[in-house]
Design a protein around this motif. Structure first.
Motif, PDB file in Angstrom:
ATOM      1  N   HIS A   1       0.854  -1.189   0.000  1.00  7.88           N
ATOM      2  CA  HIS A   1       0.000   0.000   0.000  1.00  7.88           C
ATOM      3  C   HIS A   1       0.891   1.240   0.000  1.00  7.88           C
ATOM      4  CE1 HIS A   1      -3.862  -2.146   0.864  1.00  7.88           C
ATOM      5  NE2 HIS A   1      -3.025  -3.041   1.386  1.00  7.88           N
TER       6      HIS A   1
ATOM      7  N   ASN B   1      -3.739   9.142  -1.792  1.00  5.27           N
ATOM      8  CA  ASN B   1      -3.862   8.254  -0.640  1.00  5.27           C
ATOM      9  C   ASN B   1      -3.546   8.958   0.678  1.00  5.27           C
ATOM     10  OD1 ASN B   1      -4.164   5.226  -1.671  1.00  5.27           O
ATOM     11  ND2 ASN B   1      -2.786   6.311  -3.086  1.00  5.27           N
TER      12      ASN B   1
ATOM     13  N   ASP C   1      -5.873   7.741   3.487  1.00  2.54           N
ATOM     14  CA  ASP C   1      -6.089   6.301   3.593  1.00  2.54           C
ATOM     15  C   ASP C   1      -5.328   5.758   4.802  1.00  2.54           C
ATOM     16  OD1 ASP C   1      -6.497   3.630   3.278  1.00  2.54           O
ATOM     17  OD2 ASP C   1      -5.731   3.510   1.229  1.00  2.54           O
ATOM     18  N   ASP C   2      -6.082   5.160   5.758  1.00  2.00           N
ATOM     19  CA  ASP C   2      -5.445   4.634   6.971  1.00  2.00           C
ATOM     20  C   ASP C   2      -4.500   3.482   6.662  1.00  2.00           C
ATOM     21  OD1 ASP C   2      -6.826   6.464   8.486  1.00  2.00           O
ATOM     22  OD2 ASP C   2      -8.491   5.089   8.943  1.00  2.00           O
ATOM     23  N   ARG C   3      -4.717   2.766   5.577  1.00  2.00           N
ATOM     24  CA  ARG C   3      -3.894   1.608   5.252  1.00  2.00           C
ATOM     25  C   ARG C   3      -2.664   1.976   4.423  1.00  2.00           C
ATOM     26  NH1 ARG C   3      -6.531  -3.851   3.523  1.00  2.00           N
ATOM     27  NH2 ARG C   3      -4.468  -4.414   4.361  1.00  2.00           N
ATOM     28  N   TYR C   4      -2.599   3.234   4.037  1.00  2.00           N
ATOM     29  CA  TYR C   4      -1.453   3.627   3.236  1.00  2.00           C
ATOM     30  C   TYR C   4      -0.160   3.456   4.038  1.00  2.00           C
ATOM     31  CZ  TYR C   4       1.621   6.197   0.111  1.00  2.00           C
ATOM     32  OH  TYR C   4       2.642   6.537  -0.730  1.00  2.00           O
TER      33      TYR C   4
ATOM     34  N   GLU D   1       1.017   0.372   4.624  1.00  2.00           N
ATOM     35  CA  GLU D   1       1.049  -1.018   5.066  1.00  2.00           C
ATOM     36  C   GLU D   1       1.549  -1.938   3.946  1.00  2.00           C
ATOM     37  OE1 GLU D   1      -2.698  -0.961   8.242  1.00  2.00           O
ATOM     38  OE2 GLU D   1      -2.829  -2.071   6.357  1.00  2.00           O
TER      39      GLU D   1
ATOM     40  N   GLU E   1       1.235  -6.007   3.198  1.00  2.00           N
ATOM     41  CA  GLU E   1       0.585  -7.254   3.630  1.00  2.00           C
ATOM     42  C   GLU E   1       1.326  -8.451   3.036  1.00  2.00           C
ATOM     43  OE1 GLU E   1      -3.756  -9.519   3.375  1.00  2.00           O
ATOM     44  OE2 GLU E   1      -3.495  -7.506   2.548  1.00  2.00           O
TER      45      GLU E   1
ATOM     46  N   ILE F   1       0.690  -8.065   8.635  1.00  2.00           N
ATOM     47  CA  ILE F   1       0.891  -6.719   8.092  1.00  2.00           C
ATOM     48  C   ILE F   1       2.051  -6.063   8.822  1.00  2.00           C
ATOM     49  CG2 ILE F   1      -0.127  -4.427   7.838  1.00  2.00           C
ATOM     50  CD1 ILE F   1      -2.828  -5.741   7.580  1.00  2.00           C
TER      51      ILE F   1
ATOM     52  N   ARG G   1       4.610  -2.231   8.572  1.00  2.00           N
ATOM     53  CA  ARG G   1       4.942  -0.962   7.916  1.00  2.00           C
ATOM     54  C   ARG G   1       6.453  -0.768   7.791  1.00  2.00           C
ATOM     55  NH1 ARG G   1       0.968   3.011   7.589  1.00  2.00           N
ATOM     56  NH2 ARG G   1      -1.072   2.373   8.408  1.00  2.00           N
TER      57      ARG G   1
END
Length: 720
Positions: free
Chosen positions: A586, A626, A629-632, A634, A636, A645, A647
């Protein structure tokens, strides 16, 4: 050559006084067994201009036939079409009753064009030696040819310094050394006075007495009368008559005159032997060494590479002074990064900007001087000619690397460390880059009419690569794909210490593709539409092979510090993981964290894991789109149905995560194997004396040596 061309056996005297109808161009009642070459129909146009229209005639074995007519009648074009060096709308030619396509005419016909001064920077002796070696002519025949055309006084001179008369004598000597049964000559007496013309007439008649047939394009009727047995009268692209001079004079109402009519064909079986590759390679090598372009580039490279090496040594010494006090800092000192890459980087700049001019010279100058029209008639395939020129380009690259090679030698004399695998890998990468630039230059020279245009085309590729790197590299989507086409991408992997089989295959395919395109465009006697079809086929084939090369992921980490690999213990465990690993990132491609993740983790995983796939979440992303975006950020990892996951971009955190997903224990670190680093504090000023004084002097001596007279021909000159 696999076809033997049989000269006609002796028979009754050839009828040379038969009047030819202008519309047919062939003698009535002419015996077919005396006809060496039969032309049924030649038509040639340049745009809307008709140059040759329904040209038809016969050439008999053992005769000297003259093609006469005013300037602009089409004489030169007719010879070029007969020789197969210029395409025609139709060209029905038969040799001893069998069809002779243009692609095979060089086996029986040799053409000496007018106004050609081939290999201008070469010595006359080298040009003669090249032809003699190609056609395997014995030394006594070479000597007798030199004496016959009176070339002895200029054997040690260069072609570009010859007078017009001696230039014509050299061309005549080349024609005499070529063993083809039929010799075509365009204006053979141009540049000779009356006495010299008489001498050359004697040389030509002696050649015909050996069983050879000559066709001469002449616009001076007096010269034609001295030497020719029969004549083809050409005007406005049409044959107006064929026969003896008396026949032509009667048809035009001129007074009659005397003729010489005595030569018949001798029984002989003729076959051009397969030419050896060595004479061609030697000629191409001397073309490179004999010119000024290579030596000028070497002189310019000396200060460029020398100063880059001096700067690299100075900076490396400053870093080493601190590294001697700290083992941690010392372990980060690598000659690959500190010395090799910056020094060879200067060589890369020179290869990008200057090397194209050297590579273009091996073909561009031959096109401009007309030597190519001689070369394509020799018993070599076009692919062989391009391969020989590409070999000469590689030799030129080796010479251009002399400053860089000397820098590595000086570094070793200073006591510096070089790890052979990573050094050879980097040199190999630069060799591939030079080969690719050389292939592009040959292609540009083959499609361009001048060396200047070819240089512009080549620099558009090389400098255009820099533009791609500075403008579109790091951008997502189509721009990223375009950036990957940059030639500078060729060296990045090698500079990082990796030997990628897929990259090597891709570079080799690209170089072969450009060489194939040069082969398609080299022959002058092929229609443009046929060349376009061949070019499309080459591009499609290269694209398919390049697509396959991108699927090859095998690579070797050749660095001493194994910077492109995980520790040995981790490598063994990861290689044993047979399950699929899917990595979803991400991050945007232009995000610096993605570059760190790719370099520190993903690239290493792709090298060791047998089954891995990496993708960006949601396709191509950008930092701006992004931002909320909270998942930016991450990453996986999904292994065999289990996922986690992270970072982090560090392998210290990612590897334990992967071991947990695979349910394997983390391996204990292997003892030893730590990279010590190679600090070295030295002053590099002494190297400047070599690069600014000693090496340029050696290069000047090398240039002088390349211009000297060969020893063999010094003896030949004395004997002659």
């Amino acid at each position: 050559m696999d076809r033997a061309f049989q000269l006609v056996p002796p028979g009754p005297p050839i009828q040379r006084n038969a009047q030819l109808p202008a519309e047919s161009g062939r003698a009535s009642g002419q015996a077919d067994d005396q006809v060496l070459l039969r032309v049924d129909s030649i038509n040639k146009r340049y745009a809307d201009e008709v140059v040759l229209a329904d040209v038809a005639f016969d050439i008999q074995a053992g005769e000297i036939i003259g093609i006469i007519g005013p300037n602009g009648a089409g004489k030169t074009t007719l010879l070029e079409v007969l020789a197969g060096t210029v395409p025609a709308e139709s060209s029905d030619v038969q040799w001893l009753g069998r069809p002779l396509p243009s692609s095979r005419r060089r086996e029986a016909i040799f053409y000496l064009p007018d106004g050609v001064r081939p290999y201008q920077d070469q010595l006359v002796t080298r040009v003669l030696s090249f032809f003699a070696d190609v056609y395997r002519r014995p030394a006594d025949e070479v000597t007798s040819t030199i004496e016959a055309v009176r070339l002895t006084p200029v054997l040690s001179k260069r072609v570009n310094s010859l007078s017009k008369g001696y230039g014509r004598r050299l061309m005549l000597a080349l024609g005499l050394l070529a063993p083809h049964p039929l010799l075509l000559m365009d204006e053979p007496f141009d540049g000779f006075d009356l006495r010299q013309t008489s001498e050359i007439v004697g040389v030509l008649r002696k050649e015909v007495s050996k069983g050879r047939t000559l066709a001469l394009a002449i616009h001076q009727l007096l010269d034609a009368e001295r030497v020719c047995d029969r004549f083809i009268l050409l005007a406005d692209g049409h044959v107006r008559g064929v026969g003896t001079l008396n026949d032509l004079r009667e048809g035009t109402g001129l007074t009659s005159g005397s003729l010489e009519d005595i030569f018949l064909a001798l029984p002989e079986t003729f076959q051009i032997q397969k030419a050896r590759l060595r004479p061609l390679l030697v000629k191409e090598l001397w073309e490179i060494l004999g010119g000024r372009a290579l030596w000028t580039m070497l002189v310019l490279m000396c200060p460029l590479v020398g100063y880059s090496f001096f700067q690299a040594v100075s900076l490396y010494g400053e870093a080493s002074a601190a590294g001697l006090q700290s083992p941690v800092l010392a372990s980060s000192l690598s000659p690959l990064d500190g010395i090799l890459v910056p020094t060879l980087g200067a060589s890369y700049v020179a290869v990008t900007l200057l090397f194209p001019f050297v590579a273009i010279r091996v073909l561009g100058q031959e096109k401009e001087s007309g030597a190519l029209r001689l070369l394509v008639q020799m018993p070599y395939r076009s692919s062989t000619l391009i391969a020989a020129k590409l070999a000469a380009v590689l030799v030129a690259w080796v010479f251009s690397s002399i400053p860089a090679f000397s820098a590595l030698v000086i570094w070793r004399l200073f006591g510096g460390h070089l790890f052979a695998p990573e050094t050879l890998n980097l040199l190999f990468g630069h060799l591939l880059y030079g080969l690719l630039v050389g292939a592009i230059a040959l292609f540009a020279a083959s499609v361009s009419e001048s060396a200047a245009t070819a240089a512009i085309v080549t620099l558009a590729f090389t400098i255009g690569s820099w533009v791609l790197d500075f403008t579109v590299a790091g951008h997502p989507g189509l721009l990223e794909l375009v950036a990957n086409l940059s030639l500078t991408q060729v060296l990045h992997t090698f500079e990082q210490g990796q030997l990628s089989l897929g990259l090597v295959a891709g570079i080799g395919t690209a170089a072969c593709g450009f060489a194939a395109l040069a082969t398609v465009w080299l022959p002058p006697g092929v229609h443009v539409r046929n060349k376009l079809v061949g070019s499309i086929a080459c591009v499609l084939a290269a694209a398919i092979v390049l697509g396959l090369a991108t699927q090859i992921r095998f690579s070797i980490d050749v660095t001493e510090d194994q910077r492109n690999s995980f520790p040995v213990a981790d490598q063994r465990v990861l290689a044993s993981l047979a399950g699929p690993l899917v990595v979803t990132v991400h991050l945007a491609p232009e995000d610096p964290r993605y570059a760190d993740l790719q370099r520190n983790v993903l690239a290493k995983l792709e090298r060791v894991l047998p089954n891995i796939s990496v993708g960006l979440a949601g396709g191509r992303q950008s930092v701006a789109t992004n931002a909320g975006d909270d998942r930016y950020g991450e990453v996986e990892y999904n292994y065999d149905g289990r996922s986690d996951i992270s970072r982090s971009t560090s392998p210290r955190e990612i590897l334990p995560l992967l071991y947990g997903l695979a349910d394997v224990s983390r391996p204990a670190p292997a003892p030893g194997g730590d990279y010590p680093g190679y600090p070295l504090v030295i002053r590099g000023e002494v190297a400047l004396l070599w690069f600014f004084g000693g090496l340029p002097l050696c290069i000047a001596l090398g240039w002088w040596w390349s211009r000297r007279l060969p020893i063999d021909y010094r003896k030949l000159q004395k004997e002659a």
